[in-house]
Design a protein around this motif. Structure first.
Motif, PDB file in Angstrom:
ATOM      1  N   ASP A  72       0.471  -1.594  -0.034  1.00  0.00           N
ATOM      2  CA  ASP A  72      -0.225   0.130   0.004  1.00  0.00           C
ATOM      3  C   ASP A  72       0.631   0.676   0.028  1.00  0.00           C
ATOM      4  OD1 ASP A  72       0.639  -0.477   2.907  1.00  0.00           O
ATOM      5  OD2 ASP A  72      -0.161   1.455   3.100  1.00  0.00           O
ATOM      6  N   GLU A  73       0.003   2.274  -0.357  1.00  0.00           N
ATOM      7  CA  GLU A  73       0.872   3.733  -0.593  1.00  0.00           C
ATOM      8  C   GLU A  73       1.766   4.235   0.802  1.00  0.00           C
ATOM      9  OE1 GLU A  73      -1.230   6.460  -3.114  1.00  0.00           O
ATOM     10  OE2 GLU A  73      -0.647   7.758  -1.538  1.00  0.00           O
ATOM     11  N   PHE A  74       1.083   3.257   2.028  1.00  0.00           N
ATOM     12  CA  PHE A  74       2.163   4.669   3.322  1.00  0.00           C
ATOM     13  C   PHE A  74       2.814   3.520   3.759  1.00  0.00           C
ATOM     14  CE2 PHE A  74      -3.049   5.821   3.744  1.00  0.00           C
ATOM     15  CZ  PHE A  74      -2.280   7.031   3.021  1.00  0.00           C
ATOM     16  N   SER A  75       2.626   2.375   3.426  1.00  0.00           N
ATOM     17  CA  SER A  75       4.372   1.770   3.020  1.00  0.00           C
ATOM     18  C   SER A  75       5.549   2.007   3.408  1.00  0.00           C
ATOM     19  CB  SER A  75       4.075   0.082   2.640  1.00  0.00           C
ATOM     20  OG  SER A  75       3.143  -0.079   3.198  1.00  0.00           O
ATOM     21  N   ASN A  76       6.810   2.621   4.116  1.00  0.00           N
ATOM     22  CA  ASN A  76       7.735   3.354   3.895  1.00  0.00           C
ATOM     23  C   ASN A  76       8.138   2.742   4.878  1.00  0.00           C
ATOM     24  OD1 ASN A  76       6.608   4.382   6.434  1.00  0.00           O
ATOM     25  ND2 ASN A  76       5.605   6.448   6.284  1.00  0.00           N
ATOM     26  N   TYR A  77       8.123   2.035   6.224  1.00  0.00           N
ATOM     27  CA  TYR A  77       9.414   1.309   7.274  1.00  0.00           C
ATOM     28  C   TYR A  77       9.013  -0.101   6.486  1.00  0.00           C
ATOM     29  CZ  TYR A  77      11.935   1.044  11.214  1.00  0.00           C
ATOM     30  OH  TYR A  77      13.184   0.582  12.272  1.00  0.00           O
ATOM     31  N   PRO A  78      10.237  -0.854   6.815  1.00  0.00           N
ATOM     32  CA  PRO A  78      11.683   0.266   7.258  1.00  0.00           C
ATOM     33  C   PRO A  78      12.101   0.786   5.348  1.00  0.00           C
ATOM     34  CG  PRO A  78      12.432  -1.802   6.589  1.00  0.00           C
ATOM     35  CD  PRO A  78      10.736  -2.067   6.353  1.00  0.00           C
ATOM     36  N   ASP A  79      13.552   1.795   4.962  1.00  0.00           N
ATOM     37  CA  ASP A  79      13.859   2.428   3.687  1.00  0.00           C
ATOM     38  C   ASP A  79      13.056   1.372   2.317  1.00  0.00           C
ATOM     39  OD1 ASP A  79      13.252   4.807   4.446  1.00  0.00           O
ATOM     40  OD2 ASP A  79      15.552   4.245   5.250  1.00  0.00           O
ATOM     41  N   GLU A  80      13.514   0.244   2.436  1.00  0.00           N
ATOM     42  CA  GLU A  80      13.274  -0.706   1.624  1.00  0.00           C
ATOM     43  C   GLU A  80      11.800  -0.957   0.460  1.00  0.00           C
ATOM     44  OE1 GLU A  80      15.830  -1.447   3.419  1.00  0.00           O
ATOM     45  OE2 GLU A  80      15.998  -3.680   3.534  1.00  0.00           O
ATOM     46  N   ALA A  81      10.851  -0.854   2.394  1.00  0.00           N
ATOM     47  CA  ALA A  81       9.297  -0.679   1.567  1.00  0.00           C
ATOM     48  C   ALA A  81       8.984   0.203   0.801  1.00  0.00           C
ATOM     49  CB  ALA A  81       8.895  -0.495   3.049  1.00  0.00           C
ATOM     50  N   LYS A  82       9.587   1.592   0.379  1.00  0.00           N
ATOM     51  CA  LYS A  82       9.397   2.547  -0.424  1.00  0.00           C
ATOM     52  C   LYS A  82       9.121   1.944  -1.891  1.00  0.00           C
ATOM     53  CE  LYS A  82      10.678   5.546   2.993  1.00  0.00           C
ATOM     54  NZ  LYS A  82      11.753   7.051   3.342  1.00  0.00           N
ATOM     55  N   ARG A  83      10.346   0.817  -2.128  1.00  0.00           N
ATOM     56  CA  ARG A  83      10.927   0.937  -3.011  1.00  0.00           C
ATOM     57  C   ARG A  83       9.691   0.326  -4.348  1.00  0.00           C
ATOM     58  NH1 ARG A  83      16.090   0.871  -2.132  1.00  0.00           N
ATOM     59  NH2 ARG A  83      16.311  -1.034  -1.453  1.00  0.00           N
ATOM     60  N   ILE A  84       8.676  -0.591  -3.274  1.00  0.00           N
ATOM     61  CA  ILE A  84       7.309  -1.667  -3.557  1.00  0.00           C
ATOM     62  C   ILE A  84       6.412  -1.631  -4.722  1.00  0.00           C
ATOM     63  CG2 ILE A  84       6.066  -3.511  -2.794  1.00  0.00           C
ATOM     64  CD1 ILE A  84       7.814  -4.074   0.237  1.00  0.00           C
TER      65      ILE A  84
END
Lengths: 300, 344
Positions: A72-84
């Motif tokens: 989902d759009e708010f998955s921001n932790y850890p940083d790697e999650a932002k690239r999904i």
């Protein structure tokens, strides 16, 4: 005779076992999700979608984050999650995108995503595991389940055990301490708080605090200042960055009749630690317990 | 019912409602304690036991400003609604129709999404920056609607209604677009703001709406004769010696000022401005000399009662005030409509 005990007997035993418990045949995984539904997988999942930031965080924590193909759009932790690849937000779910990612398992958060979305995904032929956490004590069990579903059993067992140990030590440390009347503010205009069903209220309880609005409904009720004055909290907490502390304290300074204001026990807990039920919630609990202890030290 | 009777009835019930509002809440305060505190405030006795006490704070820092704010906001909304309906000669006219509300929402959302959190957490004269954004937004949108419908031949009421719908739709779309791209925190802020809220009333806010309200009220009263003339139609009013274009401009400006400030101090509170003037009109007739003041007081009292119930019914928690204004006002309005049908 020896031949029989060595070969035939074990074969028969295993055979009978397999007939009696077909679901647990080798390689087949069955887990009960948080809405009490049995989820069957022929083999551990290799590609999965997480529809909520807390689930993404937990999956990374057990070392399964690399296999998340959509989040989902708010998955921001850890940083790697932002690239999904992003597949949903608070308002919309991109079903086509989820199908095209060909996940063998989808993780959803019942109260956050909504049950209709879960049903729709199941109708589309996807396997959905629903997560719903309202108590810290549920997290170790959930971590283990996630581990078995994603073939990270040993890592998840280790993580679950350390979570359990730390949680127990927190409970043990605070259970006989003086109870502290606590108000947790989540909004300032109008003033909003949360009731006893909320995870944060569970953390308050673990630290030996009493949520003054524990018995109210709904989950996130609006309250007014005179009710707070009547219940007279000894500590007022909220989440936020430390830069906000001065202006936040100033906005409370008008209400000198409240014990927490009079004695200066207003504290901010860093954002994101308590909002999501994950392993980081324990770090939030550390802050919470520390602040309640500061009040106790002051009182004695 | 004569205008005088209804007016007297409302004015008599006002102190009653205020006393109930002062004594009920999370902490029950008996009337004799209230009187005792009032006396000590009135005679400025420096009884520090009283002025530092919890009861004192609850009565004069929490309940009284909130009651004043509810009354003044209700008054301004109901009177502005009455003026709008007269100006547009349309029973559905309400400030929201010419874009005041959608403009206010848009202004608030813009501040929430684009202003930094530092800006949001600070306040000017007891008003948050979000409230200022709402006020500016409502003015800007109404101004657009007004200039769209004004030509050398004057302001066309029909064009203004249509332009109001179009510009409101546009502002609404922008607002939805903003909330769609807002993050979690902003989204919550936008939705909470739109619910309307009187619980954080303070004296500076009461002062703002009090000053604006007094100004608007005074000029509305002076124009009640012109509003009566306008009921006959624009050209008829012109023949009766009313400077129609000037009156329109002035009244549109004032309703925007009034409703914009009401929204800024209390958020979105619907229903009062639309329905109160209708109820009052069906009770005392369409003469603006009576309609304006009685609508004002009735609107104020409705919002007072709604707000008292909002904080008392589900104590210790509160429910949004807007729910109760509709729940209290709508059945009464439906009853009146049913009555009228019988008469015809």
């Amino acid at each position: 005779m020896r031949l029989f005990t060595l070969f035939v007997f074990p074969i028969i035993t295993v055979g009978i076992f397999c007939i009696l418990f077909p679901a647990t045949a080798i390689g087949d995984i069955t887990e009960v999700d948080d809405l009490k539904r049995e989820i069957n997988l022929p083999v551990p999942a290799k590609r999965f979608v997480s529809l909520a930031p807390n689930i993404t965080e937990l999956l990374f924590h057990i070392g399964a984050g690399g296999n998340i193909v959509g989040a989902d759009e708010f998955s921001n932790y850890p940083d790697e999650a932002k690239r999904i690849t992003r597949v949903n937000n608070h308002a919309l779910v991109n079903y086509e995108l989820i199908l095209s990612l060909q996940p063998d398992l989808v993780f959803a958060w019942s109260s956050g995503n909504g049950y209709e979305i879960v049903q729709r995904l199941r109708k589309l032929g996807l396997t959905v595991f629903v997560v719903e956490v309202t108590k810290l004590s549920q997290i170790p069990k959930l971590l283990k389940k996630l581990g078995r579903l994603t073939d990270k059993t040993s890592e998840s067992n280790r993580v679950a055990a350390s979570f359990y140990k730390k949680l127990q030590s927190l409970i043990e440390l605070h259970k006989n301490k003086k109870k502290v009347k606590t108000f947790y503010q989540i909004w300032d205009d109008p003033i909003m708080t949360l009731n006893g069903e909320h995870l944060i209220s569970d953390v308050i309880k673990i630290c030996g605090g009493v949520n003054i609005f524990a018995t109210s409904t709904p989950l996130v009720p609006r309250v007014n200042i005179e009710t707070i004055m009547k219940f007279d909290p000894e500590v007022i907490l909220s989440s936020g960055a430390q830069e906000r502390l001065v202006s936040w304290k100033k906005s409370w300074s008008r209400w000198k009749n409240i014990t927490a204001v009079k004695s200066g026990h207003l504290y901010l807990i860093p954002p994101d630690l308590l909002q999501r039920p994950t392993n980081r919630t324990l770090d939030g609990a550390d802050y919470m317990c520390k602040y309640l202890d500061q009040y106790r030290a002051f009182g004695s | 019912m004569a205008s005088r009777d209804l007016s007297a009835l409302l004015w008599l019930s006002l102190p009653l409602v205020v006393i109930v509002g002062m004594s009920t809440g999370a902490v029950k305060i008996p009337i004799d304690v209230i009187i005792q505190h009032c006396i000590s405030v009135f005679f400025r006795s420096n009884d520090s036991d009283v002025s530092s006490g919890q009861i004192y704070t609850i009565l004069f820092d929490i309940r009284l400003p909130r009651l004043c704010l509810a009354f003044l906001v209700g008054l301004v909304l109901a009177m502005s609604g009455a003026v709008m309906q007269g100006l547009f000669r349309n029973p559905l006219a309400a400030p929201s129709l010419i874009g005041v509300s959608s403009g206010a929402s848009l202004g608030a959302s813009l501040v929430i999404v684009f202003a930094g959190s530092w800006l949001q957490s600070n306040s000017i004269l007891g008003l948050s920056v979000i409230a200022m954004g709402a006020f500016i937004g409502s003015f800007f949108v109404t101004l657009t609607v007004y200039s769209l419908s004004t030509s050398i031949f004057g302001t066309s009421v029909t064009t203004m209604l249509l332009a109001g719908i179009a510009v409101s739709a546009l502002a609404g779309a922008l607002n939805t677009w903003l909330s769609y791209f807002a993050d979690n925190e902003m989204l919550r802020q936008i939705s909470v703001w739109q619910m309307g809220n009187l619980s954080t009333a303070n004296w500076p806010r009461v002062l703002i709406i009090g000053v604006v309200g007094a100004f608007v009220l005074l000029i509305f009263f002076r124009e009640s004769q012109s509003l009566n003339a306008l009921l006959l139609g624009e050209s008829e009013a012109r023949h009766l010696g009313v400077d129609v274009q000037y009156v329109k401009k002035k009244l549109i400006f004032l309703t925007t000022l009034g409703v914009g400030s009401a929204v800024a101090v209390a958020g979105m509170i619907g229903f009062v401005g639309l329905v109160i003037p209708h109820i009052v009109r069906s009770l005392i007739g369409p003469d603006y000399k009576g309609l304006l003041p009685v609508s004002g007081v009735a609107g104020g009292i409705l919002l007072l009662i709604a707000d008292i119930l909002a904080r008392v019914v589900f104590t210790p928690i509160e429910i949004p005030t807007g729910i109760l204004t509709a729940v209290l006002g709508a059945p009464f309005f439906i009853m009146l409509l049913a009555d009228q049908r019988k008469q015809i």
